[in-house]
Design an enzyme around this catalytic site. Structure first.
Site, PDB file in Angstrom:
ATOM      1  CE  LYS A 239      43.780  35.402  49.516  1.00  0.00           C
ATOM      2  NZ  LYS A 239      42.984  34.961  48.376  1.00  0.00           N
TER       3      LYS A 239
ATOM      4  CB  SER B 285      43.892  37.790  45.948  1.00  0.00           C
ATOM      5  OG  SER B 285      43.280  36.576  46.075  1.00  0.00           O
TER       6      SER B 285
ATOM      7  CB  SER C 217      43.263  34.191  44.199  1.00  0.00           C
ATOM      8  OG  SER C 217      43.312  35.339  43.692  1.00  0.00           O
TER       9      SER C 217
HETATM   10  N1  GLN Z   1      42.302  37.960  39.884  1.00  0.00           N
HETATM   11  C1  GLN Z   1      40.963  37.687  39.926  1.00  0.00           C
HETATM   12  C2  GLN Z   1      40.045  38.741  40.734  1.00  0.00           C
HETATM   13  O1  GLN Z   1      40.554  39.557  40.970  1.00  0.00           O
HETATM   14  C3  GLN Z   1      40.688  36.309  40.917  1.00  0.00           C
HETATM   15  C4  GLN Z   1      40.726  36.666  42.435  1.00  0.00           C
HETATM   16  C5  GLN Z   1      40.764  35.367  43.502  1.00  0.00           C
HETATM   17  O2  GLN Z   1      40.963  34.155  42.786  1.00  0.00           O
HETATM   18  N2  GLN Z   1      40.452  35.606  44.598  1.00  0.00           N
HETATM   19  O3  GLN Z   1      38.881  38.599  40.900  1.00  0.00           O
END
Ligand code: GLN
Length: 497
Positions: free
Chosen positions: A84, A159, A183
């Site tokens: 990532k 994400s 994420s």
């Molecule tokens: N969807 C969650 C957020 O927007 C988690 C994001 C993540 O785990 N990086 O914060």
């Protein structure tokens, strides 16, 4: 290489390592296979922001050399990996999915990549993600959205959607992502792959571009649970450069993996399964998986995490608060993009941040700055930290009775692009079942448990005690073996046809 069984890049790392050792395949063939697949599908998926082709081929050649000379090769050597784009890679551009870091070439590598590189892991490329890992659909990438290989009209989750899509589509055999609120587990569920978030501090955060430091976890995407155990073994273990790193050395998480689950006590979070908004097909598929675990010899009883109902609200105070502080460093001076406009440094700084950050990132910085401001700090941030403590206690209490807790990973299968992008609250709800384990720092895995009638994968979440990755992995492995699911996105069948 056997044509009959399809592309090498569709196999598990375990199988590929065996082929490498027996010299039935070469690392160069593996890397060719991954790039061939990328050329076939990535214009549709947009899983990658950067391809690292020359480096990858050189490393593969070195692995082949070692194998030729009979030099011992570790389990990750020669296996195509994706990272990532929030994980710093020395000399290789790392953008965090943001315009503000578009020109950034890190002078150092994150610890997980340093360890993998030392073991001759082959880095295929850096994957697309929501900007600074903020999002649940990958639509917040400053560059382009990622699409789900199961249905190109749907999101891969976020994400870490690029890493999830890459593994699901055979563009990489495994990948790393980050899980701050879900994420890795949520996109793994939506893309039909395994997503494993270990205990907070198990994998070093050194060299990870910070979002919310007390919640950020490096986590893995793999095709199966055995590969998750192998990849975790390669990167876990104490790192003096991360002050929150657990003081435990590396270990082999594949040990005991196939031990079965007889006698384990499993708690089902009934309140989550029956919650409004859980898609009936998700509920059915998760219940069927629970029945399997019971047939395999585990005892199954209802469990609860009473304060988890407030976890989402607490998360959306704590995460923005930490991000507002972490992202203060992007000022046009230290890193990346700088606006050319501005009469003085303050204007330059404001314009840089105004132009460089996307809407969701700005929303979070504003929320976090507000909740940390004098007069509001106790009412918002302080209160959220108290809720966090209650959630941690809920887990401790539940783990007095149970060895593991289970639930759906995500309330729904993959949703359509655009469906939730205008409604942040609806988007935030897709992490409702994953966020509690980030607040508590406890390990959790998402394992595919079936396909819904819409043809999309469903993820099953297994949550364990602090530092007990081994039991989480063992149950995940038992479930996947019992299910015997072969998940293959229809996109790939279309290629073969
Ligand atoms: N969807 C969650 C957020 O927007 C988690 C994001 C993540 O785990 N990086 O914060």
């Amino acid at each position: 290489m056997s044509e009959a069984t399809g592309e090498l890049c569709d196999r598990s790392a375990f199988e590929l390592a065996a082929l490498l050792r027996s010299r039935e395949a070469s690392a160069s063939e593996l890397v060719d296979s991954a790039y061939r697949r990328i050329a076939e599908v990535d214009d549709r998926l947009s899983a990658f922001l950067l391809l690292n082709e020359e480096d990858a081929r050189n490393t593969a050649a070195r692995v082949d050399d070692d194998l030729g000379r009979g030099v011992y090769s570790p389990a990750v050597a020669g296996i195509p990996l994706a990272l990532k784009d929030v994980l710093c890679t020395k000399g290789i551009r790392t953008t965090a999915g943001s315009k503000i870091l578009e020109p950034y070439i890190p002078p150092y590598s994150c610890t997980p990549w340093e360890r993998l590189a030392a073991s001759r892991s082959v880095l295929v490329g850096k994957t697309n993600c929501d900007e600074f890992a903020m999002g649940s659909s990958n639509e917040n990438s400053a560059f382009r959205p990622v699409r789900n290989p199961w249905n190109l009209e749907t999101v891969p989750g976020g994400s870490s959607g690029g890493s999830a899509a890459a593994v699901a589509a055979g563009e990489a055999v495994w990948a790393l992502g980050t899980d701050t609120g879900g994420s890795v587990r949520q996109p793994a569920a939506l893309c039909g792959v395994v997503g494993m978030k270990p205990t907070y501090g198990r994998i070093s955060r050194y060299g990870l571009i910070a979002f919310a430091s007390s919640l950020d976890h490096v986590a893995t995407f793999t095709r199966d649970v055995r590969d998750a155990a192998t990849l975790l073994s390669a990167i876990a273990g104490h790192d003096p450069r991360d002050a929150t790193s657990l003081p435990e050395g590396p270990r082999d998480y594949t040990e005991g993996l196939e031990g079965g689950i007889r006698g384990l006590r499993i708690g089902v979070i009934e309140g989550w399964l029956e919650m409004d908004g859980v898609q009936p097909a998700v509920r059915d598929s998760v219940r069927a998986a629970i029945d399997r675990l019971e047939r395999l010899g585990a005892s199954v009883e209802p469990a609860e995490l009473p304060h988890a109902d407030y976890a989402l609200s607490a998360y959306y105070l704590i995460a923005p608060a930490e991000c507002s502080s972490n992202l203060a460093r992007y000022d046009g001076v230290r890193y990346g993009y700088r606006s050319e406009d501005g009469e003085d440094v303050v204007q330059m700084n404001m314009r840089t941040r105004g132009e460089g950050f996307g809407d969701e990132v700005k929303r979070r910085i504003m929320l976090g700055t507000y909740s940390l401001s004098a007069g509001y700090y106790e009412a918002y941030y302080g209160q959220a930290q108290k809720v966090r403590t209650l959630v941690i206690r809920d887990y401790e209490r539940a783990f007095e009775r149970f060895d593991l807790l289970v639930s759906p990973t995500s309330p729904t299968t993959a949703f359509r692009l655009g469906e939730k992008s205008g409604d942040p609250l609806a988007m935030y709800l897709s992490d409702i079942f994953t966020i509690p384990s980030n607040l508590s720092g406890t390990p959790a895995i998402s394992v595919p448990c079936g396909l819904a009638p819409d043809g999309l994968p469903v993820g099953f979440q297994i949550m364990g005690r602090l530092r007990d990755e081994a039991t989480v992995l063992r149950v995940g492995r038992a479930l996947e073996q019992d299910l015997g699911l072969i998940l293959r996105p229809p996109l790939l069948d279309a290629l073969a046809a």
